[in-house]
Design a protein around this motif. Structure first.
Motif, PDB file in Angstrom:
ATOM      1  N   ALA A  74     -35.259 -34.200  54.189  1.00  0.00           N
ATOM      2  CA  ALA A  74     -36.075 -33.213  53.480  1.00  0.00           C
ATOM      3  C   ALA A  74     -37.308 -32.830  54.299  1.00  0.00           C
ATOM      4  CB  ALA A  74     -36.492 -33.771  52.123  1.00  0.00           C
ATOM      5  N   ARG A  75     -37.650 -33.677  55.294  1.00  0.00           N
ATOM      6  CA  ARG A  75     -38.866 -33.409  56.072  1.00  0.00           C
ATOM      7  C   ARG A  75     -38.550 -33.000  57.508  1.00  0.00           C
ATOM      8  NH1 ARG A  75     -42.402 -38.509  53.906  1.00  0.00           N
ATOM      9  NH2 ARG A  75     -44.116 -37.412  54.880  1.00  0.00           N
ATOM     10  N   LEU A  76     -37.255 -32.811  57.788  1.00  0.00           N
ATOM     11  CA  LEU A  76     -36.841 -32.495  59.151  1.00  0.00           C
ATOM     12  C   LEU A  76     -36.235 -31.100  59.253  1.00  0.00           C
ATOM     13  CD1 LEU A  76     -34.946 -35.707  60.354  1.00  0.00           C
ATOM     14  CD2 LEU A  76     -37.183 -34.910  61.073  1.00  0.00           C
ATOM     15  N   GLY A  77     -36.325 -30.542  60.439  1.00  0.00           N
ATOM     16  CA  GLY A  77     -35.533 -29.375  60.794  1.00  0.00           C
ATOM     17  C   GLY A  77     -34.682 -29.777  61.983  1.00  0.00           C
ATOM     18  N   TYR A  78     -33.488 -29.213  62.084  1.00  0.00           N
ATOM     19  CA  TYR A  78     -32.582 -29.631  63.156  1.00  0.00           C
ATOM     20  C   TYR A  78     -31.890 -28.413  63.749  1.00  0.00           C
ATOM     21  CZ  TYR A  78     -28.557 -31.930  65.402  1.00  0.00           C
ATOM     22  OH  TYR A  78     -27.598 -32.346  66.288  1.00  0.00           O
ATOM     23  N   MET A  79     -31.933 -28.351  65.061  1.00  0.00           N
ATOM     24  CA  MET A  79     -31.233 -27.281  65.787  1.00  0.00           C
ATOM     25  C   MET A  79     -30.218 -27.950  66.707  1.00  0.00           C
ATOM     26  SD  MET A  79     -32.858 -24.629  68.521  1.00  0.00           S
ATOM     27  CE  MET A  79     -31.826 -23.571  69.528  1.00  0.00           C
ATOM     28  N   PRO A  80     -28.934 -27.934  66.328  1.00  0.00           N
ATOM     29  CA  PRO A  80     -27.929 -28.587  67.162  1.00  0.00           C
ATOM     30  C   PRO A  80     -27.687 -27.818  68.454  1.00  0.00           C
ATOM     31  CG  PRO A  80     -27.079 -28.075  64.974  1.00  0.00           C
ATOM     32  CD  PRO A  80     -28.347 -27.318  65.141  1.00  0.00           C
ATOM     33  N   GLU A  81     -27.048 -28.519  69.383  1.00  0.00           N
ATOM     34  CA  GLU A  81     -26.742 -27.875  70.658  1.00  0.00           C
ATOM     35  C   GLU A  81     -25.543 -26.947  70.530  1.00  0.00           C
ATOM     36  OE1 GLU A  81     -25.520 -30.633  73.651  1.00  0.00           O
ATOM     37  OE2 GLU A  81     -25.408 -29.122  75.226  1.00  0.00           O
ATOM     38  N   HIS A  82     -24.548 -27.403  69.770  1.00  0.00           N
ATOM     39  CA  HIS A  82     -23.289 -26.660  69.742  1.00  0.00           C
ATOM     40  C   HIS A  82     -23.342 -25.486  68.764  1.00  0.00           C
ATOM     41  CE1 HIS A  82     -22.418 -28.454  65.850  1.00  0.00           C
ATOM     42  NE2 HIS A  82     -22.704 -29.630  66.352  1.00  0.00           N
ATOM     43  N   GLU A  83     -22.310 -24.641  68.833  1.00  0.00           N
ATOM     44  CA  GLU A  83     -22.174 -23.543  67.884  1.00  0.00           C
ATOM     45  C   GLU A  83     -22.033 -24.131  66.482  1.00  0.00           C
ATOM     46  OE1 GLU A  83     -22.067 -20.218  68.064  1.00  0.00           O
ATOM     47  OE2 GLU A  83     -22.516 -20.124  70.200  1.00  0.00           O
ATOM     48  N   CYS A  84     -22.805 -23.620  65.543  1.00  0.00           N
ATOM     49  CA  CYS A  84     -22.761 -24.204  64.193  1.00  0.00           C
ATOM     50  C   CYS A  84     -23.091 -23.160  63.136  1.00  0.00           C
ATOM     51  CB  CYS A  84     -23.745 -25.369  64.098  1.00  0.00           C
ATOM     52  SG  CYS A  84     -25.425 -24.868  64.501  1.00  0.00           S
ATOM     53  N   LEU A  85     -23.033 -21.890  63.506  1.00  0.00           N
ATOM     54  CA  LEU A  85     -23.453 -20.859  62.566  1.00  0.00           C
ATOM     55  C   LEU A  85     -22.242 -20.187  61.915  1.00  0.00           C
ATOM     56  CD1 LEU A  85     -26.202 -19.141  64.739  1.00  0.00           C
ATOM     57  CD2 LEU A  85     -26.505 -20.898  62.998  1.00  0.00           C
ATOM     58  N   PRO A  86     -22.289 -19.983  60.589  1.00  0.00           N
ATOM     59  CA  PRO A  86     -21.251 -19.169  59.968  1.00  0.00           C
ATOM     60  C   PRO A  86     -21.384 -17.742  60.495  1.00  0.00           C
ATOM     61  CG  PRO A  86     -23.001 -19.656  58.395  1.00  0.00           C
ATOM     62  CD  PRO A  86     -23.301 -20.441  59.636  1.00  0.00           C
ATOM     63  N   LEU A  87     -20.261 -17.133  60.847  1.00  0.00           N
ATOM     64  CA  LEU A  87     -20.330 -15.872  61.579  1.00  0.00           C
ATOM     65  C   LEU A  87     -20.298 -14.643  60.678  1.00  0.00           C
ATOM     66  CD1 LEU A  87     -17.911 -16.803  64.511  1.00  0.00           C
ATOM     67  CD2 LEU A  87     -20.405 -16.995  64.411  1.00  0.00           C
TER      68      LEU A  87
ATOM     69  N   THR B 116     -22.670 -29.659  60.214  1.00  0.00           N
ATOM     70  CA  THR B 116     -23.774 -30.286  60.944  1.00  0.00           C
ATOM     71  C   THR B 116     -25.117 -29.843  60.372  1.00  0.00           C
ATOM     72  OG1 THR B 116     -22.419 -30.227  62.928  1.00  0.00           O
ATOM     73  CG2 THR B 116     -24.770 -30.609  63.236  1.00  0.00           C
ATOM     74  N   LEU B 117     -25.216 -28.561  60.072  1.00  0.00           N
ATOM     75  CA  LEU B 117     -26.470 -28.033  59.521  1.00  0.00           C
ATOM     76  C   LEU B 117     -26.634 -28.413  58.051  1.00  0.00           C
ATOM     77  CD1 LEU B 117     -26.669 -24.419  61.035  1.00  0.00           C
ATOM     78  CD2 LEU B 117     -27.766 -26.512  61.820  1.00  0.00           C
ATOM     79  N   VAL B 118     -25.534 -28.372  57.306  1.00  0.00           N
ATOM     80  CA  VAL B 118     -25.603 -28.715  55.874  1.00  0.00           C
ATOM     81  C   VAL B 118     -26.109 -30.146  55.711  1.00  0.00           C
ATOM     82  CG1 VAL B 118     -24.241 -29.092  53.786  1.00  0.00           C
ATOM     83  CG2 VAL B 118     -23.798 -27.078  55.202  1.00  0.00           C
ATOM     84  N   PHE B 119     -25.567 -31.056  56.543  1.00  0.00           N
ATOM     85  CA  PHE B 119     -25.943 -32.456  56.395  1.00  0.00           C
ATOM     86  C   PHE B 119     -27.197 -32.803  57.193  1.00  0.00           C
ATOM     87  CE2 PHE B 119     -21.330 -32.784  55.281  1.00  0.00           C
ATOM     88  CZ  PHE B 119     -21.575 -32.945  53.928  1.00  0.00           C
ATOM     89  N   ALA B 120     -27.869 -31.790  57.693  1.00  0.00           N
ATOM     90  CA  ALA B 120     -29.228 -31.983  58.215  1.00  0.00           C
ATOM     91  C   ALA B 120     -30.236 -31.636  57.120  1.00  0.00           C
ATOM     92  CB  ALA B 120     -29.457 -31.110  59.440  1.00  0.00           C
ATOM     93  N   ARG B 121     -29.733 -31.243  55.952  1.00  0.00           N
ATOM     94  CA  ARG B 121     -30.563 -30.940  54.780  1.00  0.00           C
ATOM     95  C   ARG B 121     -30.528 -32.144  53.826  1.00  0.00           C
ATOM     96  NH1 ARG B 121     -33.567 -27.298  57.056  1.00  0.00           N
ATOM     97  NH2 ARG B 121     -32.477 -25.436  57.692  1.00  0.00           N
TER      98      ARG B 121
END
Lengths: 298, 295
Positions: A74-87, B116-121
């Motif tokens: 709840a207190r973090l933001g995360y930007m992964p390296e790999h593709e992870c976005l719904p297109l 990956t993003l969902v479970f970073a929430r």
């Protein structure tokens, strides 16, 4: 920002991704550097509570991850390296969605999405589907979703991957400013130059073990040598310094590095240059790069 | 247009408004999944199937009410071509919606690595399963229940004996219909999402759902026929399973004329098979998403 105590992670199959890591990461902008497979992403996933450690403990923002992984996230933001976005959604919808999933009310999430997309330079493209975005634009969308809920700590995994030189410089400048907004940054990258340019602290991992940790400036000052530039015969000057008990090595015909073991060394350089009748063009404190530190350290 | 590749640093405003935490995140995931399954904020093509199905599911109710209104002063006034119990059976057609919507709410998350993003929430695997199954169940329940509301209100308004008399005569419907629809909804939603979660491709997920139920029916049919039309093999007919429970709700027993009619403890068997399917489906989903959020 983050504290690990004897943190170890062994993947099924025996691969030891992190090995007895003990470190305290201060608030600010901290670079997490290491070669591919050094354990950077594993450490981020442990910080997110997405992996249980094999041994040891990890805390983020003062919260033990093992006992409250959801509270940590709840207190973090995360930007992964790999593709992870719904297109098939627009950047605005996507970022707002992840704002809502962080617990923001829908209206606030949309407002924040608009603001952070503006911040990362996607204000005019925010209603376009992500499928049509370039790699750089997707990187910026990933950064925006990481920032949308105004996290205390943001974990960035290779944020400059895919950006052109100008985009990379601007991204690093933006990352470098986040600490000033009260957002601590842990920037994982294998590009040491990124860390050198934007981070005030460095964690250096190698094979799952901690190799260096400290303030970037302090690490870069560890060489304790000076670079001497003369008009000619650098090798002869190095030999003369060696006879005076100094450690010196010629890099080419006009440049040599001299280890400054004591203040007398600088006097010895001055005297040897004079004895040989050389012209001293420059004498400067030599700072190593993180690359050198990474390659040379035991 | 901004120049491609440029990042414009225009400042940052901290957020000091309300934060809902895990509960709000769960509700948000459910709401966003409902929105996606209904095609809201998506192209008109994505809206055709759900809203078309709702219209189709409601047509029998409207026709029934219309006929009742037109014949209310004739000898055919008591004619009704559909019963509340029968109407729950019509809702089985919503399996088609489940075959489209369930893969749509889970497959892209895996295919595009969005998990990956969902479970970073502030969510974990249990929250994810609850939200996704809950979203499909909510829509199926709504689409199955709304036509009953139309039917009930319409019949009440055109009843020759008067609305109040109709209401008091049919009070049992007020609990039997929602209970039967809820049983059908939980069954289709959990099984549908579970099958969809086995793949990252929507089309494969949809075909797998339909194939599973179709093959189950095809297999059960001949087995029951060979056994003389009534056999425990009928429990293999997966689409019909919630209808046996519907019969328990409406009739207090399985349909005597149905394939479980002559089976000893057929009702208990139907309940056991129903619970087994729902438990296995939810258990599989929890396993599938276990650990993703650190639980």
């Amino acid at each position: 920002m983050l504290r690990a105590e004897r943190l170890t992670l062994v993947y099924p199959g025996g691969v030891r991704a992190l090995d007895d890591l003990t470190v305290e990461v201060p608030h600010g902008t901290v670079g997490l550097v290491g070669a591919n497979g050094a354990g950077k992403t594993t450490l981020l996933r442990l910080a997110l509570g997405q992996l249980p450690p094999s041994a040891g403990t990890i805390e983020v923002a003062g919260i033990p991850v093992a006992t409250d992984p959801v509270g940590v996230r709840a207190r973090l933001g995360y930007m992964p390296e790999h593709e992870c976005l719904p297109l098939d959604v627009s950047a605005a919808d996507l970022v707002a969605t992840f704002g809502e999933l962080a617990g923001l009310p829908p209206r606030a999430a949309r407002q924040r999405a608009s603001e952070v997309l503006d911040l990362v330079g996607l204000d005019e493209e925010r209603f376009r589907p992500v499928a049509g975005f370039s790699t750089g634009m997707r990187q910026r969308t990933k950064l925006a979703q990481a920032l949308v809920a105004d996290p205390e700590v943001v974990l960035l995994d290779e944020p400059t991957a895919g950006l052109d030189p100008m985009g990379r410089a601007e991204m690093l400048a933006l990352v470098g400013r986040l600490a000033g907004f009260g957002v601590s940054v842990l920037l994982a990258t294998h590009l040491l130059d990124d860390v050198q340019r934007s981070c005030d602290h460095v964690l250096m991992l190698d094979g799952g073990r901690l190799r260096h940790a400290g303030a970037t400036e302090a690490l870069l000052d560890r060489t304790g040598s000076v670079r001497v530039e003369v008009d000619r015969d650098a090798a002869e000057l190095a030999a003369a310094l060696a006879r005076r008990g100094c450690e010196a090595s010629a890099l080419d015909d006009a440049v040599l590095d001299v280890v400054v073991a004591s203040d007398d060394v600088l006097d010895a350089v001055r005297d040897a240059v004079d004895d040989l009748g050389l012209a001293l063009h420059a004498l400067s404190s030599r700072r190593t790069s993180l690359d050198e530190l990474f390659v040379d350290a035991p | 247009m901004t120049a491609a590749g440029a990042v414009y640093d225009r400042g940052y405003r901290p957020y000091d408004g309300p934060r809902g935490g895990r509960g709000a995140a769960r509700i948000a995931l459910w709401r966003l999944s409902v929105r996606r399954a209904l095609g809201l904020r998506r192209s008109w093509r994505q809206k055709v199937l759900p809203w078309g199905l709702l219209v189709i599911a409601t047509i029998p109710a409207i026709v029934n009410v219309g006929v009742a209104y037109l014949t209310r002063d004739t000898p055919a006034r008591d004619f009704s071509f559909i019963t509340y119990r029968g109407y729950v059976g019509v809702s089985t057609a919503l399996l088609l919606f489940v075959a489209v919507a369930a893969p749509d709410v889970v497959c892209p998350d895996r295919r595009h690595r969005v998990l990956t993003l969902v479970f970073a929430r502030p969510l974990d695997g249990r929250d994810y399963v609850l939200a996704k199954v809950g979203a499909i169940a909510t829509i199926v329940f709504g689409f199955a229940f709304l036509p009953h509301v139309v039917l009930f209100l319409g019949q009440m308004l055109v009843a020759t004996e008067g609305a109040l008399a109709y209401l008091t005569d049919h009070l049992d419907v007020l609990w039997r219909v929602p209970l039967a629809v809820a049983l059908l909804t939980i069954y289709f939603a959990s099984a549908g999402v579970a099958v969809a979660a086995t793949t990252a491709r929507r089309v494969v997920g949809g075909v797998a759902i339909l194939a599973l139920f179709l093959v189950a029916t095809i297999v059960a049919g001949p087995l029951v026929a060979v056994a003389g039309g009534s056999s425990a093999w009928a429990l293999l007919d997966l689409p019909a399973l919630p209808l046996h429970l519907r019969d328990l709700v409406f009739l207090g027993q399985v349909d005597p004329d149905g394939p479980l009619g002559g089976v000893r403890a057929g009702g208990a068997g139907a309940i056991a098979a129903y619970v087994l399917v729902v438990t296995v489906s939810l258990g599989f989903l929890l396993l599938r998403y276990r650990g993703a959020g650190g639980e």
